[in-house]
Design a protein around this motif. Structure first.
Motif, PDB file in Angstrom:
ATOM      1  N   LYS A 134       0.845  -1.179   0.000  1.00  0.00           N
ATOM      2  CA  LYS A 134       0.000   0.000   0.000  1.00  0.00           C
ATOM      3  C   LYS A 134       0.890   1.242   0.000  1.00  0.00           C
ATOM      4  O   LYS A 134       1.973   1.243   0.591  1.00  0.00           O
ATOM      5  N   VAL A 135       0.431   2.297  -0.667  1.00  0.00           N
ATOM      6  CA  VAL A 135       1.136   3.565  -0.629  1.00  0.00           C
ATOM      7  C   VAL A 135       0.161   4.677  -0.268  1.00  0.00           C
ATOM      8  O   VAL A 135      -1.052   4.517  -0.414  1.00  0.00           O
ATOM      9  N   ILE A 136       0.704   5.772   0.224  1.00  0.00           N
ATOM     10  CA  ILE A 136      -0.081   6.977   0.455  1.00  0.00           C
ATOM     11  C   ILE A 136       0.544   8.099  -0.369  1.00  0.00           C
ATOM     12  O   ILE A 136       1.687   7.983  -0.822  1.00  0.00           O
ATOM     13  N   SER A 137      -0.195   9.165  -0.589  1.00  0.00           N
ATOM     14  CA  SER A 137       0.337  10.312  -1.322  1.00  0.00           C
ATOM     15  C   SER A 137       0.555  11.474  -0.366  1.00  0.00           C
ATOM     16  O   SER A 137      -0.256  11.725   0.517  1.00  0.00           O
ATOM     17  N   LEU A 138       1.697  12.164  -0.552  1.00  0.00           N
ATOM     18  CA  LEU A 138       2.066  13.279   0.304  1.00  0.00           C
ATOM     19  C   LEU A 138       2.697  14.380  -0.538  1.00  0.00           C
ATOM     20  O   LEU A 138       3.271  14.103  -1.601  1.00  0.00           O
ATOM     21  N   PRO A 139       2.646  15.619  -0.095  1.00  0.00           N
ATOM     22  CA  PRO A 139       3.326  16.689  -0.819  1.00  0.00           C
ATOM     23  C   PRO A 139       4.835  16.443  -0.882  1.00  0.00           C
ATOM     24  O   PRO A 139       5.429  15.978   0.091  1.00  0.00           O
ATOM     25  N   GLN A 162       5.500   8.452   7.887  1.00  0.00           N
ATOM     26  CA  GLN A 162       4.064   8.758   7.815  1.00  0.00           C
ATOM     27  C   GLN A 162       3.323   7.636   7.098  1.00  0.00           C
ATOM     28  O   GLN A 162       2.206   7.271   7.484  1.00  0.00           O
ATOM     29  N   ALA A 163       3.964   7.073   6.058  1.00  0.00           N
ATOM     30  CA  ALA A 163       3.358   5.930   5.379  1.00  0.00           C
ATOM     31  C   ALA A 163       3.183   4.766   6.349  1.00  0.00           C
ATOM     32  O   ALA A 163       2.126   4.130   6.411  1.00  0.00           O
ATOM     33  N   LYS A 164       4.219   4.493   7.118  1.00  0.00           N
ATOM     34  CA  LYS A 164       4.152   3.404   8.093  1.00  0.00           C
ATOM     35  C   LYS A 164       3.043   3.644   9.110  1.00  0.00           C
ATOM     36  O   LYS A 164       2.292   2.719   9.472  1.00  0.00           O
ATOM     37  N   ASP A 165       2.936   4.887   9.567  1.00  0.00           N
ATOM     38  CA  ASP A 165       1.903   5.221  10.555  1.00  0.00           C
ATOM     39  C   ASP A 165       0.496   5.002   9.998  1.00  0.00           C
ATOM     40  O   ASP A 165      -0.447   4.748  10.758  1.00  0.00           O
ATOM     41  N   PHE A 166       0.344   5.093   8.672  1.00  0.00           N
ATOM     42  CA  PHE A 166      -0.958   4.876   8.035  1.00  0.00           C
ATOM     43  C   PHE A 166      -1.122   3.435   7.549  1.00  0.00           C
ATOM     44  O   PHE A 166      -2.050   3.132   6.807  1.00  0.00           O
ATOM     45  N   GLY A 167      -0.204   2.557   7.944  1.00  0.00           N
ATOM     46  CA  GLY A 167      -0.312   1.162   7.562  1.00  0.00           C
ATOM     47  C   GLY A 167       0.114   0.880   6.142  1.00  0.00           C
ATOM     48  O   GLY A 167      -0.271  -0.145   5.564  1.00  0.00           O
ATOM     49  N   ALA A 168       0.914   1.764   5.559  1.00  0.00           N
ATOM     50  CA  ALA A 168       1.398   1.598   4.184  1.00  0.00           C
ATOM     51  C   ALA A 168       2.904   1.358   4.193  1.00  0.00           C
ATOM     52  O   ALA A 168       3.582   1.553   5.213  1.00  0.00           O
ATOM     53  N   TYR A 169       3.408   0.946   3.050  1.00  0.00           N
ATOM     54  CA  TYR A 169       4.842   0.677   2.922  1.00  0.00           C
ATOM     55  C   TYR A 169       5.598   1.875   2.366  1.00  0.00           C
ATOM     56  O   TYR A 169       6.761   2.107   2.713  1.00  0.00           O
ATOM     57  N   GLU A 170       4.966   2.636   1.474  1.00  0.00           N
ATOM     58  CA  GLU A 170       5.658   3.698   0.761  1.00  0.00           C
ATOM     59  C   GLU A 170       4.776   4.935   0.645  1.00  0.00           C
ATOM     60  O   GLU A 170       3.545   4.851   0.737  1.00  0.00           O
ATOM     61  N   ALA A 171       5.427   6.076   0.450  1.00  0.00           N
ATOM     62  CA  ALA A 171       4.716   7.332   0.191  1.00  0.00           C
ATOM     63  C   ALA A 171       5.080   7.817  -1.208  1.00  0.00           C
ATOM     64  O   ALA A 171       6.261   7.880  -1.552  1.00  0.00           O
ATOM     65  N   MET A 252       7.912  -3.958  -7.272  1.00  0.00           N
ATOM     66  CA  MET A 252       7.009  -4.292  -6.169  1.00  0.00           C
ATOM     67  C   MET A 252       5.604  -3.773  -6.473  1.00  0.00           C
ATOM     68  O   MET A 252       5.379  -2.560  -6.589  1.00  0.00           O
ATOM     69  N   PRO A 253       4.620  -4.669  -6.648  1.00  0.00           N
ATOM     70  CA  PRO A 253       3.254  -4.245  -6.975  1.00  0.00           C
ATOM     71  C   PRO A 253       2.615  -3.397  -5.881  1.00  0.00           C
ATOM     72  O   PRO A 253       2.809  -3.646  -4.689  1.00  0.00           O
ATOM     73  N   VAL A 254       1.867  -2.394  -6.305  1.00  0.00           N
ATOM     74  CA  VAL A 254       1.082  -1.555  -5.399  1.00  0.00           C
ATOM     75  C   VAL A 254      -0.383  -1.949  -5.547  1.00  0.00           C
ATOM     76  O   VAL A 254      -0.910  -1.996  -6.663  1.00  0.00           O
ATOM     77  N   VAL A 255      -1.048  -2.239  -4.434  1.00  0.00           N
ATOM     78  CA  VAL A 255      -2.446  -2.687  -4.490  1.00  0.00           C
ATOM     79  C   VAL A 255      -3.420  -1.669  -3.932  1.00  0.00           C
ATOM     80  O   VAL A 255      -4.633  -1.843  -4.057  1.00  0.00           O
ATOM     81  N   ALA A 256      -2.918  -0.596  -3.321  1.00  0.00           N
ATOM     82  CA  ALA A 256      -3.811   0.444  -2.807  1.00  0.00           C
ATOM     83  C   ALA A 256      -3.059   1.760  -2.703  1.00  0.00           C
ATOM     84  O   ALA A 256      -1.876   1.782  -2.352  1.00  0.00           O
ATOM     85  N   ILE A 257      -3.747   2.852  -3.025  1.00  0.00           N
ATOM     86  CA  ILE A 257      -3.210   4.203  -2.886  1.00  0.00           C
ATOM     87  C   ILE A 257      -4.194   5.008  -2.046  1.00  0.00           C
ATOM     88  O   ILE A 257      -5.378   5.101  -2.389  1.00  0.00           O
ATOM     89  N   ASP A 258      -3.711   5.541  -0.942  1.00  0.00           N
ATOM     90  CA  ASP A 258      -4.570   6.318  -0.034  1.00  0.00           C
ATOM     91  C   ASP A 258      -5.821   5.538   0.365  1.00  0.00           C
ATOM     92  O   ASP A 258      -6.919   6.078   0.485  1.00  0.00           O
ATOM     93  N   GLY A 259      -5.653   4.238   0.529  1.00  0.00           N
ATOM     94  CA  GLY A 259      -6.763   3.395   0.966  1.00  0.00           C
ATOM     95  C   GLY A 259      -7.685   2.913  -0.128  1.00  0.00           C
ATOM     96  O   GLY A 259      -8.605   2.140   0.141  1.00  0.00           O
TER      97      GLY A 259
END
Length: 286
Positions: A134-139, A162-171, A252-259
């Motif tokens: 999972k990844v999240i998006s950040l400025p 911050q990605a880790k805190d949101f349960g993601a691997y990468e930002a 590495m496949p990404v299966v979710a972005i920002d949830g």
């Protein structure tokens, strides 16, 4: 077996390796680095990594302390002394030890070279790829020269945490115009509706990933088109697939972005196929 590191001409126990508190890397993050994969005891894409190291050094007006031939010998010795079959080698060059001053040290100040090797868990990495990340998006708040592989990584560290805190691997970092530049420690890709691979152009806005560059060769061999252009988070969320690349992650496949699930929330065939093909194309050291 005790881990062995290299510090300025000496092989020492990793636990005893040290540099001065006056080293420019410690005081100013005034240094560069590379991370090279070890696969089957060989260094993968070594030439590309060392070429990028030289480029980073030129951009920062930093003189490498040893030539390429000597550096290659050091890296191979580290792999051998640590008995690493699968893992990574890290090397870092700094502007050296000098009195704390923003100006460069006086001419002739020796630069610092540190390197070490460590093992990685191949089974865990493959399990992660099969599950996807999972990844999240950040400025994107980094300085404007991320194409230099500098040790100045505080914005990257904050984004990764911050990605880790949101349960993601990468930002995934997003510029002021709303376009994804790259990940905090990887390059970002999507597979569009036509099946083409889309990634940000390799300009000064991103790091010129060595694994990223190798994918161009792999994609060509598999008749997969690559388009270097900017894409938004909205486009990424609607993509057929998404993935990241880097020396520590490969493809590495990404299966979710920002949830939000990507491609049904499971790794796609394109990303998994590229990952499976990687070591058949990436050159290994002799």
């Amino acid at each position: 077996m005790s881990r062995i590191a290299y510090v300025n001409g000496r092989y020492v126990r990793h636990s005893e390796a040290a540099v001065s508190i006056d080293d420019r890397a410690f005081l100013f993050a005034d240094g560069i680095y590379e991370v090279i994969e070890i696969f089957g005891g060989k260094l993968i894409d070594e030439a590309g990594h060392l070429e990028r190291l030289n480029r980073s050094a030129r951009e920062l007006l930093l003189k490498l302390p040893v030539g390429e031939r000597a550096l290659k010998l050091i890296l191979r010795e580290l792999v051998a002394r640590n008995g690493v079959a699968y893992g990574h080698v890290y090397l870092q060059v700094t502007r050296g030890v000098a009195r704390r001053d923003h100006f460069f040290p006086k001419a002739g100040t020796p630069t610092t070279l540190v390197a070490f090797a460590h093992r990685s868990d191949r089974a865990a990495a493959e399990a992660k790829a099969q599950a996807g990340i999972k990844v999240i998006s950040l400025p994107d708040i980094r300085w404007k020269r991320p194409d230099i592989k500098s040790t100045s990584l505080l914005p990257n560290v904050l984004a990764k945490q911050q990605a880790k805190d949101f349960g993601a691997y990468e930002a995934w970092l997003v510029d002021e115009e709303g376009f994804v530049t790259e990940g905090s420690s990887s390059n970002a890709w999507i597979v569009d509706a036509d099946g083409a691979l889309v990634t940000h152009p390799a300009d000064s806005g991103i790091l010129r990933g060595i694994t990223r560059a190798r994918l161009f060769e792999i994609a060509a061999a598999h008749q997969i088109r690559i388009v270097e252009r900017r894409f938004t988070v909205v486009e990424a969320k609607a993509a057929r697939e998404a993935f990241i690349t880097g020396a520590t992650t490969l493809v590495m496949p990404v299966v979710a972005i920002d949830g939000e699930k990507i491609g049904g929330g499971a790794p796609g065939p394109v990303a998994l196929g590229l990952r499976a093909a990687f070591h058949g194309f990436a050159p290994a050291s002799e």
